[in-house]
Design an enzyme around this catalytic site. Structure first.
Site, PDB file in Angstrom:
ATOM      1  N   ASP A   7       1.185  -0.823  -0.139  1.00  0.00           N
ATOM      2  CA  ASP A   7       0.017   0.075  -0.058  1.00  0.00           C
ATOM      3  C   ASP A   7       0.561   1.362   0.067  1.00  0.00           C
ATOM      4  O   ASP A   7       1.278   1.651   0.727  1.00  0.00           O
ATOM      5  CB  ASP A   7      -0.720  -0.283   1.089  1.00  0.00           C
ATOM      6  CG  ASP A   7      -2.007   0.952   1.827  1.00  0.00           C
ATOM      7  OD1 ASP A   7      -2.162   2.487   0.937  1.00  0.00           O
ATOM      8  OD2 ASP A   7      -2.902   0.536   2.110  1.00  0.00           O
ATOM      9  N   HIS A  48       1.006   6.834   1.418  1.00  0.00           N
ATOM     10  CA  HIS A  48       0.928   7.774   2.297  1.00  0.00           C
ATOM     11  C   HIS A  48       2.413   7.829   1.008  1.00  0.00           C
ATOM     12  O   HIS A  48       3.864   8.580   1.844  1.00  0.00           O
ATOM     13  CB  HIS A  48       1.616   7.794   3.374  1.00  0.00           C
ATOM     14  CG  HIS A  48      -0.291   7.361   3.785  1.00  0.00           C
ATOM     15  ND1 HIS A  48      -0.739   9.049   4.523  1.00  0.00           N
ATOM     16  CD2 HIS A  48      -0.263   7.013   4.187  1.00  0.00           C
ATOM     17  CE1 HIS A  48      -1.086   8.626   4.934  1.00  0.00           C
ATOM     18  NE2 HIS A  48      -1.719   7.362   5.195  1.00  0.00           N
ATOM     19  N   LYS A  79      -3.951  12.256  -1.186  1.00  0.00           N
ATOM     20  CA  LYS A  79      -2.726  12.393  -0.493  1.00  0.00           C
ATOM     21  C   LYS A  79      -2.007  13.337  -0.893  1.00  0.00           C
ATOM     22  O   LYS A  79      -2.180  14.732  -1.272  1.00  0.00           O
ATOM     23  CB  LYS A  79      -2.610  11.398   0.075  1.00  0.00           C
ATOM     24  CG  LYS A  79      -3.591  10.688   1.111  1.00  0.00           C
ATOM     25  CD  LYS A  79      -2.716   9.260   2.229  1.00  0.00           C
ATOM     26  CE  LYS A  79      -3.787   8.410   2.842  1.00  0.00           C
ATOM     27  NZ  LYS A  79      -4.976   7.965   2.296  1.00  0.00           N
TER      28      LYS A  79
END
Length: 381
Positions: free
Chosen positions: A203, A206, A237
């Site tokens: 993932d 970020h 983000k």
């Protein structure tokens, strides 16, 4: 007298904010709550791209051309050329055969994992994996086994012990952990997967936009592009938009189009959102983002906090100040708010017991003066 005192305090606070905020243009580092302005250290808009004029113009043009919404799911009549253009761009950006866009990071993780794994399989997840990853594992009904955070040796021992009992297996991690700001040992995890016949899912929510050449993420930064089986990330983000993606093989993507329930049964993302996401990727590929500069600033911020005696973690733009008790984290956050800074407390169950913290997110929109000022404010809290 009390009312006069509040007036003077409010005027002083506003004067401080004016000194801290750049004088030209909109200040993405500001947040407004209850009619008050704060310097925002809790945003995930890491590159300040949510207000970038290129993204705004792209969204406006798509709004004029396509209208507000897509009108249907992708498998009905909501499938537009611009959705495929974004998926092709993601595949190039991440160095994969293909890509699929989901409506959010949560929908991606809870759609991908249950589609690919089931009752006869096992999922080995880092203990600090995001809630959406763990929910995806639970929905899959596979056996969920959790290894110690960033401990590839513990993972290897678990794989040796348990892998043979299951048909297929997945190792799951974040590349930049959302609450700790540290980095996964991706090369070591990938090697363990190859030795034990596992797929690896990373993932990059970020990391996308901040790490790696042109903001392509930690997988690219470690030279692993095209080797990690499932690379998921978000546009919401550092890229300033909304939605999520999976970069994988063409076979996996085609399979998910027909099996991932969170993809099949959701109305397609609106064209203006898709257009903004496309513009963000193009900015990254053109080298016009500021990820390396942001990481240097975050490193300096950690050093300044440590010199003040705070317990600080992270290797990224996410800087946790770990204080232990939830009450202390809340108290420090309130004190900072009184001084004009928004740094929200993070408490169990989001983080383990005894590790409550203030989670600082540095962004490219912050000025050096703002960063220095919040260090001083925390010292006075």
């Amino acid at each position: 007298m009390e009312g006069w005192k509040r007036f003077l305090e409010e005027r002083e606070r506003r004067q401080l904010l004016r000194r801290l905020v750049p004088s030209s243009g909109r200040a993405p580092a500001l947040a407004v709550r209850g009619g008050r302005e704060y310097v925002d250290f809790s945003s995930n808009d890491y590159l300040g791209m949510s207000s970038h004029p290129v993204l705004v113009a792209a969204a406006r043009e798509a709004l004029d051309r396509y209208g507000v919404g897509s009108g249907a799911s992708r498998l009905m009549s909501g499938d537009l050329a611009i959705h495929h253009e974004l998926e092709d761009s993601v595949a190039v950006f991440k160095g994969s055969e293909a890509a699929l866009v989901f409506n959010s990071g949560y929908q991606a993780n809870t759609g991908i994992v249950p589609s690919l794994f089931g009752r006869r399989d096992a999922i080995f997840a880092d203990q600090l994996c995001h809630a959406s990853q763990l929910d995806g594992a639970i929905l899959s009904r596979a056996k969920l086994l959790r290894f110690r955070h960033n401990d590839q040796e513990h993972l290897e021992r678990m794989l040796v012990k348990h892998r043979g009992s299951f048909e297929r297996a997945l190792v799951m991690t974040e590349s930049v952990f959302s609450m700790d700001g540290d980095l996964a040992p991706l090369a070591a995890l990938l090697a363990a997967c190859r030795r034990n016949r596992c797929l690896l899912m990373v993932d990059e929510a970020h990391a996308t936009g901040v790490f790696g050449p042109q903001g392509r993420g930690c997988v690219e930064a470690e030279g692993l592009a095209g080797q990690v089986d499932l690379v998921m990330g978000t546009f919401s983000k550092a890229l300033g938009g909304f939605g999520a993606y999976l970069a994988a093989s063409r076979t996996v993507i085609d399979y998910l189009v027909n099996t991932a329930r969170s993809f099949i049964y959701s109305t397609a993302l609106p064209p203006p959102v898709i257009a903004a996401n496309l513009a963000a990727l193009r900015l990254c590929l053109s080298g016009e983002t500021r990820g390396a500069e942001l990481l240097r600033r975050a490193d300096a911020f950690r050093g300044a906090l440590r010199r003040k005696g705070w317990t600080v973690g992270g290797e990224s733009q996410i800087v946790p100040v770990v204080v232990g008790e939830s009450a202390l984290a809340v108290s420090l956050s309130k004190s900072l708010a009184g001084q004009g800074f928004l740094a929200l407390p993070v408490r169990p169950p989001t983080v383990p017991e005894g590790s409550a913290r203030l989670r600082f997110s540095l962004t490219a929109a912050h000025t050096d003066r703002q960063v220095a000022a919040v260090v001083e404010a925390l010292g006075a809290a």
